[in-house]
Design a protein around this motif. Structure first.
Motif, PDB file in Angstrom:
ATOM      1  N   ILE A 190      35.184  44.094  41.644  1.00  0.00           N
ATOM      2  CA  ILE A 190      35.336  43.556  40.425  1.00  0.00           C
ATOM      3  C   ILE A 190      34.377  44.615  39.436  1.00  0.00           C
ATOM      4  CG2 ILE A 190      34.479  41.584  38.982  1.00  0.00           C
ATOM      5  CD1 ILE A 190      34.989  39.868  41.599  1.00  0.00           C
ATOM      6  N   MET A 192      33.516  44.801  35.325  1.00  0.00           N
ATOM      7  CA  MET A 192      33.222  44.073  34.137  1.00  0.00           C
ATOM      8  C   MET A 192      33.079  45.145  32.995  1.00  0.00           C
ATOM      9  SD  MET A 192      32.640  41.156  32.189  1.00  0.00           S
ATOM     10  CE  MET A 192      31.931  39.930  33.389  1.00  0.00           C
ATOM     11  N   MET A 225      37.533  42.523  34.608  1.00  0.00           N
ATOM     12  CA  MET A 225      37.458  41.359  33.598  1.00  0.00           C
ATOM     13  C   MET A 225      36.801  41.745  32.385  1.00  0.00           C
ATOM     14  SD  MET A 225      35.069  38.009  33.986  1.00  0.00           S
ATOM     15  CE  MET A 225      36.332  36.781  34.512  1.00  0.00           C
ATOM     16  N   LEU A 239      32.204  34.186  37.059  1.00  0.00           N
ATOM     17  CA  LEU A 239      32.628  34.844  38.289  1.00  0.00           C
ATOM     18  C   LEU A 239      31.728  34.300  39.570  1.00  0.00           C
ATOM     19  CD1 LEU A 239      32.150  38.460  37.015  1.00  0.00           C
ATOM     20  CD2 LEU A 239      34.406  37.241  37.506  1.00  0.00           C
ATOM     21  N   SER A 240      32.371  34.282  40.721  1.00  0.00           N
ATOM     22  CA  SER A 240      31.898  33.525  41.986  1.00  0.00           C
ATOM     23  C   SER A 240      30.697  34.602  42.518  1.00  0.00           C
ATOM     24  CB  SER A 240      32.843  33.365  43.155  1.00  0.00           C
ATOM     25  OG  SER A 240      33.653  34.736  43.375  1.00  0.00           O
ATOM     26  N   PRO A 243      29.698  41.338  39.510  1.00  0.00           N
ATOM     27  CA  PRO A 243      30.635  42.571  39.495  1.00  0.00           C
ATOM     28  C   PRO A 243      29.854  43.771  40.091  1.00  0.00           C
ATOM     29  CG  PRO A 243      29.943  42.320  37.271  1.00  0.00           C
ATOM     30  CD  PRO A 243      29.305  41.098  38.025  1.00  0.00           C
TER      31      PRO A 243
END
Length: 394
Positions: A190, A192, A225, A239-240, A243
């Motif tokens: 992920i 960002m 993202m 977000l879970s 990043p």
């Protein structure tokens, strides 16, 4: 093809004397009337660029230049501008006039040596062979004297243009493609992106480094993202998990560092372009030199493009203000934009360059080479801002 950014195209530059047929060669390669053709010497006064597509080579920019035998005060300025084209050239076409049998080649040798010093692959073109039945002797002389791949053509009759194009394809070095983020981003990571949309950002679109970085992350099969800085915290909370990497605009480097999760790696678009377009290690050494500056130090802030400075311009306002805040005094700073990069850097203690998004990699590396040869430290905007703010980045 026309949507390919100019810095990402292969740059093919044509050099030669006035009336050697350089403009005709461009028109023949492009298969359209791109440059003005005239029997009057010196018709081309400024570099003329044309975006073209060459099969298997891809998107290219072909550049016509003023004759390097131009005369007078204006002629010298045109020659200087022509020399600047070398900096961003991936390959050079050095044109000889087959109809001019008494050529002593001294000028061509001078320019060939400059191209060699810049490590620019060069092809010799003997043009106007339709005007000289004995052109084969001239062709052999050029091969013997210059030790260059030589192609004899008639741009006017479009003779051997296909052979010239094939020679261009074979001569351009095959460089390993550099990924902008591949050294820090893996599949499924992920990422960002923090992208302030302020006065510096064109309305309705993203700036080029952001676009190129987004495409590169997608090519590396990572998840993106993006947010503006004012939505950064909200984006993180959505977000879970944190990043893997956060890539920010350098102007909010310090602010993003304060808010980012401890486990997230941090960098900026400008820092990424230090590696993508320039030499990251040399830039790091240049950034470390900032701590050695004194009130007597003179700086050069250089941009690879030209633009009208806006309110809060990063190079002309924000970086000088950051330096003033850090040291407590204003530095003596010169500015250079576009091709106006000085040949003599002896009066400067440090060069701070932009990210280089609008220059070719060859262009930026040549500027770094000039600094290295003259023992002048060089860094870029992102690393400068990180150093001043003591930001830790990858």
């Amino acid at each position: 093809m026309n949507d390919t950014p100019n810095p990402n195209r292969t740059h093919i530059a044509i050099f030669g004397r006035r009336n050697a047929g350089k403009s005709s060669i461009i028109n023949a390669i492009a298969n359209q009337d791109v440059a003005i053709v005239s029997d009057t010497a010196g018709t081309t006064t400024d570099p003329v660029k044309k975006a073209i597509e060459i099969n298997t080579l891809g998107a290219c920019t072909i550049v016509d230049t003023a004759g390097f035998d131009d005369e007078g005060e204006l002629g010298l300025l045109r020659i200087k501008r022509t020399k600047k084209i070398m900096e961003s050239s991936d390959i050079a076409l050095l044109v000889f006039d087959a109809s001019f049998e008494d050529n002593d080649y001294l000028l061509e040798l001078k320019w060939k040596n400059e191209l060699v010093s810049l490590e620019i692959p060069t092809i010799a073109i003997l043009n106007k062979i339709d005007l000289n039945d004995n052109y084969k002797s001239s062709e052999q002389n050029i091969k013997d004297i210059f030790d260059l791949e030589t192609v004899s053509i008639s741009a006017f009759n479009k003779l051997n243009i296909d052979k010239l194009i094939e020679t261009i394809k074979l001569t351009i070095p095959k460089e390993e493609e550099i990924s902008i983020t591949g050294h820090i981003v893996n599949e499924d990571d992920i990422v960002m992106l923090v992208m302030p949309q302020d006065i510096q950002a064109p309305k309705g679109r993203l700036i080029l480094p952001q676009v190129q970085t987004i495409r590169d992350i997608l090519d590396n099969k990572a998840v993106i993202m993006a947010s503006t800085f004012d939505k950064f915290e909200k984006a993180l909370k959505s977000l879970s998990k944190p990043p893997k990497v956060i890539i920010t605009d350098s102007q909010v480097f310090k602010e993003v560092e304060k808010l980012k999760p401890e486990e997230s790696l941090l960098t900026s678009f400008s820092v990424l372009f230090a590696r993508y377009k320039g030499n990251e290690e040399i830039y790091k050494r240049g950034a470390d030199f900032i701590d050695k500056l004194t009130k007597d130090s003179k700086l050069l802030i250089a941009e690879s493009c030209t633009h009208v400075p806006l309110e809060g311009d990063i190079g002309r306002v924000k970086i000088p203000n950051l330096l003033k805040k850090k040291f407590g005094f204003a530095f003596d700073i010169d500015y250079a934009a576009g091709n106006d990069f000085p040949d003599d850097l002896s009066k400067y203690d440090l060069v701070i360059h932009c990210g280089g998004c609008m220059g070719t990699r060859k262009h930026i590396l040549n500027r770094i080479r000039i600094c290295e040869e003259q023992n002048i430290p060089i860094t870029n905007y992102g690393m400068t801002i990180a150093k001043i703010n003591n930001v830790k980045y990858i």
